[in-house]
Write a protein that holds these residues in place. Sequence first.
Motif, PDB file in Angstrom:
ATOM      1  N   THR A  54       0.854  -1.186   0.000  1.00  0.00           N
ATOM      2  CA  THR A  54       0.000   0.000   0.000  1.00  0.00           C
ATOM      3  C   THR A  54       0.890   1.236   0.000  1.00  0.00           C
ATOM      4  N   ASN A  83       2.283   4.804   0.659  1.00  0.00           N
ATOM      5  CA  ASN A  83       2.021   5.855   1.649  1.00  0.00           C
ATOM      6  C   ASN A  83       1.928   7.201   0.905  1.00  0.00           C
ATOM      7  N   ARG A  84       1.600   8.230   1.667  1.00  0.00           N
ATOM      8  CA  ARG A  84       1.341   9.529   1.025  1.00  0.00           C
ATOM      9  C   ARG A  84       2.573  10.053   0.280  1.00  0.00           C
ATOM     10  N   TYR A  99      -8.126  -1.567   4.466  1.00  0.00           N
ATOM     11  CA  TYR A  99      -6.809  -1.087   4.881  1.00  0.00           C
ATOM     12  C   TYR A  99      -6.757  -1.247   6.389  1.00  0.00           C
ATOM     13  N   PRO A 119      -4.131   5.611   2.127  1.00  0.00           N
ATOM     14  CA  PRO A 119      -3.803   6.885   1.467  1.00  0.00           C
ATOM     15  C   PRO A 119      -4.231   6.811  -0.003  1.00  0.00           C
ATOM     16  N   GLN A 163      -0.793  -5.037   4.344  1.00  0.00           N
ATOM     17  CA  GLN A 163      -1.343  -3.805   4.929  1.00  0.00           C
ATOM     18  C   GLN A 163      -2.763  -3.548   4.457  1.00  0.00           C
TER      19      GLN A 163
END
Length: 388
Positions: free
Chosen positions: A180, A182-183, A210, A217, A319
Motif C-alpha cells: 500500500t 504511503n502519502r 486497509y 492513502p 497492509q
Amino acid sequence: MRFFDDLSPQARNTPESAIVAVVNHARLREDVIPLWVGEGDQPTPSFIYDATIKSLRDGETFYTWQRGIPELRQALADYHGRHFGGTHDPETFYVTGSGMQAIKLSVEALCKAGDEMVYLSPTWPNIFAALEISGARAVPVTLDCTERGWTLDLEKLSAAIGPATRALFINTPSNPTGWTANREELQAILDLARQAGIWIVADEIYTRFYFDGHRAPSFLDIVSEDDRILFVNTFSKNWSMTGWRVGWIKAPPELGQVFENLIQYSTSGVAQFMQRGAVEALNQGDDYVEEQKGRAAHARDLLCDALMATNRVRLLKPQGAFYAFFSIDGLENSSEAAYRIVDEAAVGLAPGSGFGPGGESFLRACFLRRTDHVEAAADRLARFISSN
Ligand SMILES: Cc1ncc(COP(=O)(O)O)c(C=O)c1O
C-alpha cells in the motif's frame, strides 16, 4: 485450427487466466476450501438487492443513461465526500459494467497500439491482459519483497518511463501483495507523472480494506484539477457484489462525452435495476463495509499467523486488500504447487506465476471468509507445508 488461425493476433495470443485454470481443475470437488478467487463468501446483503427487486417490479427494464442514472452519480459524489473529504461533482463519475470494464475503457481512452503503460508487478493478471489485448504494451516494474514487506523502488519506476509511455497503472492497496503506497510515495509517483506529462490510472478498489486506518492513502488526497488521472473502481469487493458487474470511473468532466461514447459502443450502459441496488450500497452500506473489513482483519491474522508458524514460508501480513501472498521454501514452481495443494490438501490457491514478474514462486490465498473455513484452510496448509 481452421478458424483459430484466422483470428486477430491479440485474440489468439490472449493467455488463459492462470487462476481460472486451477479453479477449472477442481471446480466440482466439494471438499475444497476455495481461497483462489478474489471474493468473500458473503452473498450481497438484502438492503442492496431489495432496491433492485423493487426496481424490476416497478418496470425499470428499459435502456437507461449511458453514464449512469443521476441518483447513482450523486451517491458516488456523496460517498467520495464522506470518505475522501472535499466536494465531488457528480459529472466526474461514469458508471461501468464492472471494475474490469472501467480498466478496459481507461486503456481504450489512453492507449493506441504500440503505446506503453507501466504497472507494478506482481499484479492482478487482468490488468496487463487488458493492455495487451488493446495492442498496447504492459511494462512491469517489480515491487521488491524485503524483510519489511513489499516495497516500491521509485528509481526503477522512473527508469521505466520512456517516450512511448502513456500512463502509470497504480493499484494500491495491491492485489495480490497487499503493498500500500504511503502519502509520500503517492506524491513521488504523481510528481513523476507530472514531469513526464503522462497519465495515472489509479486502481484503489481495496482502499477500504486497509488495516492501519479508516482507508488507505489515496491519490485523491493530493491531486489537483489539472492532473491527468483516471480512477477505476468497483462495487464488487466493498459490498459483496462481485457477480453484479458494476463499477465506475472518476475522470475530469471534460472527458464525459468520450466515456459516454466508449460505454455506448461496448455495453450501452448498466441495467437501471442494478444501479438502484448500487445507490443503496453507497448510501446505506458504510457499516457493512466496516463489518467486512473487521472480518478480513481477523481472518488475516488467523491465516498469516498459522502460515508463519510453520517457519517454512515467506510472508508478511498485508497492509491492505484481503490476500495472503506467500511462498513455501522448496516449492518454487507456484503453478505446480497450486495443483498439488488442491489435490493433496483440498485448499484452492491462485498461483503467483499468473501475476507477472516477481510472482513466480508465490501463492495467493483470499482470506475474506468465515472463521471456521479460514481455520480449516490454515490447518490443512500448515500440515501440507510441514510434510513437504
Ligand atoms: C486490483 C483489481 N482491480 C480491479 C478489479 C475488478 O473487479 P470487478 O471486475 O469485479 O469489478 C479487481 C478484481 O479482482 C482487482 O483485484
